[in-house]
Design an enzyme around this catalytic site. Structure first.
Site, PDB file in Angstrom:
ATOM      1  CD1 TRP A 185       2.713  10.097   0.558  1.00  0.00           C
ATOM      2  CD2 TRP A 185       3.829   9.231  -1.186  1.00  0.00           C
ATOM      3  NE1 TRP A 185       4.005   9.836   0.971  1.00  0.00           N
ATOM      4  CE2 TRP A 185       4.704   9.308  -0.087  1.00  0.00           C
ATOM      5  CE3 TRP A 185       4.306   8.723  -2.400  1.00  0.00           C
ATOM      6  CZ2 TRP A 185       6.042   8.895  -0.155  1.00  0.00           C
ATOM      7  CZ3 TRP A 185       5.626   8.308  -2.485  1.00  0.00           C
ATOM      8  CH2 TRP A 185       6.481   8.384  -1.362  1.00  0.00           C
ATOM      9  CD  GLU A 226      -0.538   7.965   1.485  1.00  0.00           C
ATOM     10  OE1 GLU A 226       0.015   7.034   2.117  1.00  0.00           O
ATOM     11  OE2 GLU A 226      -0.826   7.890   0.277  1.00  0.00           O
ATOM     12  CE  LYS A 228       6.549   7.258   3.976  1.00  0.00           C
ATOM     13  NZ  LYS A 228       6.992   6.632   2.718  1.00  0.00           N
ATOM     14  CG  ASP A 259       0.159   4.343   4.798  1.00  0.00           C
ATOM     15  OD1 ASP A 259       0.743   3.682   5.675  1.00  0.00           O
ATOM     16  OD2 ASP A 259       0.148   4.021   3.595  1.00  0.00           O
ATOM     17  CG  HIS A 262       2.555   7.153   5.694  1.00  0.00           C
ATOM     18  ND1 HIS A 262       2.165   7.781   4.526  1.00  0.00           N
ATOM     19  CD2 HIS A 262       3.242   6.049   5.296  1.00  0.00           C
ATOM     20  CE1 HIS A 262       2.580   7.090   3.490  1.00  0.00           C
ATOM     21  NE2 HIS A 262       3.237   6.031   3.928  1.00  0.00           N
ATOM     22  CG  HIS A 286      -3.218   4.040   1.687  1.00  0.00           C
ATOM     23  ND1 HIS A 286      -2.203   4.608   0.945  1.00  0.00           N
ATOM     24  CD2 HIS A 286      -4.307   4.071   0.880  1.00  0.00           C
ATOM     25  CE1 HIS A 286      -2.657   4.961  -0.248  1.00  0.00           C
ATOM     26  NE2 HIS A 286      -3.930   4.643  -0.297  1.00  0.00           N
ATOM     27  CG  ASP A 294       5.701   3.496   5.251  1.00  0.00           C
ATOM     28  OD1 ASP A 294       4.652   2.843   5.316  1.00  0.00           O
ATOM     29  OD2 ASP A 294       6.033   4.158   4.252  1.00  0.00           O
ATOM     30  CG  ASP A 296       4.428  -0.237   3.058  1.00  0.00           C
ATOM     31  OD1 ASP A 296       3.302   0.139   3.410  1.00  0.00           O
ATOM     32  OD2 ASP A 296       5.306   0.540   2.628  1.00  0.00           O
ATOM     33  CG  ASP A 326       0.327   1.427   0.458  1.00  0.00           C
ATOM     34  OD1 ASP A 326       1.002   0.702  -0.294  1.00  0.00           O
ATOM     35  OD2 ASP A 326       0.624   2.617   0.688  1.00  0.00           O
TER      36      ASP A 326
END
Length: 420
Positions: A185, A226, A228, A259, A262, A286, A294, A296, A326
């Site tokens: 990434w 990966e 985004k 992800d 993302h 992820h 994003d 997280d 993640d």
């Protein structure tokens, strides 16, 4: 085994068996699924190579809860504590900046021996390892570009780092007897609207082609890429978009990483799995919780996590999907964050394994949508918790919230005694 837990489990088995669900078999299948637990939750994505370097690449960690790991030994201790409270045998996901070495070494010079202590620890713990080149929080990424950088020398630095990372990954796999997934990434992108969207993507493709030119044994090493949608500092344009990496991954037989945070705020990765599975070599997840894109957050047992589990099980996609976590939250106990997120991910998979999938599929195929909806809803209140409690006790980990007392004790005995 507690008699109460065993009695509740047997009663639950009888209920599920009425719909042809073999609960014992479901637990056997669940025990084979490995979750890749991310090391960077334990120290707020600092790593050990450049401890004083500010976080860059759109990465930000909120909070200052006491007890963040400061050394590799502290981080491994924290990981051990968390893993002892999670049923099953899993993997740990490392970033390149977590090298355990006294040698002063830059990212493009990393070798397998800089991670030898991690390998020996993983052997002792019976764990697998996954890996990531670290293309952020470095002086050569300070302007927001790495593998697509217009400067050939800087671009080559990052190419060499990724090459080194793949060799480290292959070493992990060979030593531990299970494939190491290495995920690329990059933060590359523009804050404002660019004139030339094509050239950075052409440079990225050329860089990836050079990185992946060396063939490595897929029994030991697997590549993933990966995407985004946008990032902090790259709101207008990200070089490694979903379309770019989906095309690159399909064309070059790489795992495609999805992800959860993302994509556009209204997109979910669960809805992408079935389509991607028809064409991709494999999928890397992820799993995160994008409360506001994003962000997280620690994974909770919400609708999207349950839907991810259902898609993996209903589509028989577990064999070609690698499940990783993640998230990073420094506002709560970091060990607890691991435990909560990982246990919830396993719970979502178990919930899916305890559905009458063939009955539901047949109802759908025959046009009996009434039965499909009725059974789907009724199974939401089936005694999944009794099966989960039995699984935890059988695996030798705390049942229900009992794990929290162990984390609180670890906080008092270990975490609060660490300096700033």
């Amino acid at each position: 085994m507690s008699s109460t837990i065993e009695r509740s489990y047997n009663e639950a088995k009888e209920l599920y068996a009425r719909h042809g669900i073999d609960v014992d078999q479901a637990l056997e299948q669940l025990a084979q699924i490995k979750i890749s637990m991310h090391c960077w939750q334990g120290d707020d994505v600092r790593g050990f190579l450049f401890r004083d370097q500010d976080l860059t690449g759109g990465i930000s960690v909120t909070g200052n809860y006491p007890g963040a790991a400061r050394t590799p030994d502290e981080l491994r201790s924290d990981l051990e504590r968390a893993l002892s409270l999670i049923p099953g045998k899993h993997k740990v996901n490392l970033h390149a900046i977590y090298a355990d070495t006294d040698e002063k070494v830059d990212l493009d010079e990393l070798k397998p021996w800089h991670f030898e202590k991690w390998v020996q620890w993983a052997k002792e713990q019976g764990l697998g390892l996954d890996f990531n080149p670290t293309l952020f929080s470095h002086e050569k990424s300070s302007d927001g570009f790495t593998l697509s950088h217009p400067n050939a020398d800087i671009r080559q630095f990052w190419i060499d780092h990724c090459k080194a990372s793949r060799r480290i990954s292959a070493y992990f796999g060979e030593q531990l007897g299970q494939a190491c997934v290495t995920n690329v990434w990059i933060p590359d992108g523009f804050k404002d609207v660019p004139v030339d969207r094509l050239s950075p993507r052409r440079r990225l493709k050329e860089s990836l082609d050079e990185i992946f030119a060396e063939e490595l044994n897929p029994a030991y090493h697997l590549d993933a890429v990966e995407s985004k949608l946008f990032g902090l500092g790259s709101e207008a344009y990200v070089v490694g978009s979903h379309e770019f990496y989906m095309g690159y991954g399909l064309q070059n037989n790489k795992l495609i990483c999805l992800d959860a945070g993302h994509f556009h705020p209204t997109e979910v990765i669960s809805n992408k799995l079935s389509s991607l599975s028809l064409f991709a070599e494999g999928i890397l997840l992820h799993v995160s919780r994008p409360m506001r894109w994003d962000s997280d957050h620690v994974v909770v047992l919400d609708d999207e996590l349950l839907e991810i589990g259902r898609e993996l099980v209903r589509g028989d996609l577990l064999a070609k999907t690698h499940i990783g976590l993640d998230f990073f939250d420094a506002s709560i106990n970091r060990v607890a964050a691991w435990v909560i997120g990982t246990r919830n991910t396993i719970k979502a998979l178990l919930r899916a394994l305890l559905e009458p999938i063939e009955v539901l599929k047949q109802a759908e195929l025959s046009g009996d949508y009434t039965t499909r909806l009725a059974l789907t809803e009724e199974f939401k209140s089936y005694p999944f918790g009794a099966v989960w409690d039995y699984y935890c006790e059988k695996q030798g980990v705390p049942v229900r919230e009992q794990w929290l007392a162990e984390v609180k004790a670890y906080e008092q005995d270990v975490l609060l005694k660490r300096g700033g």
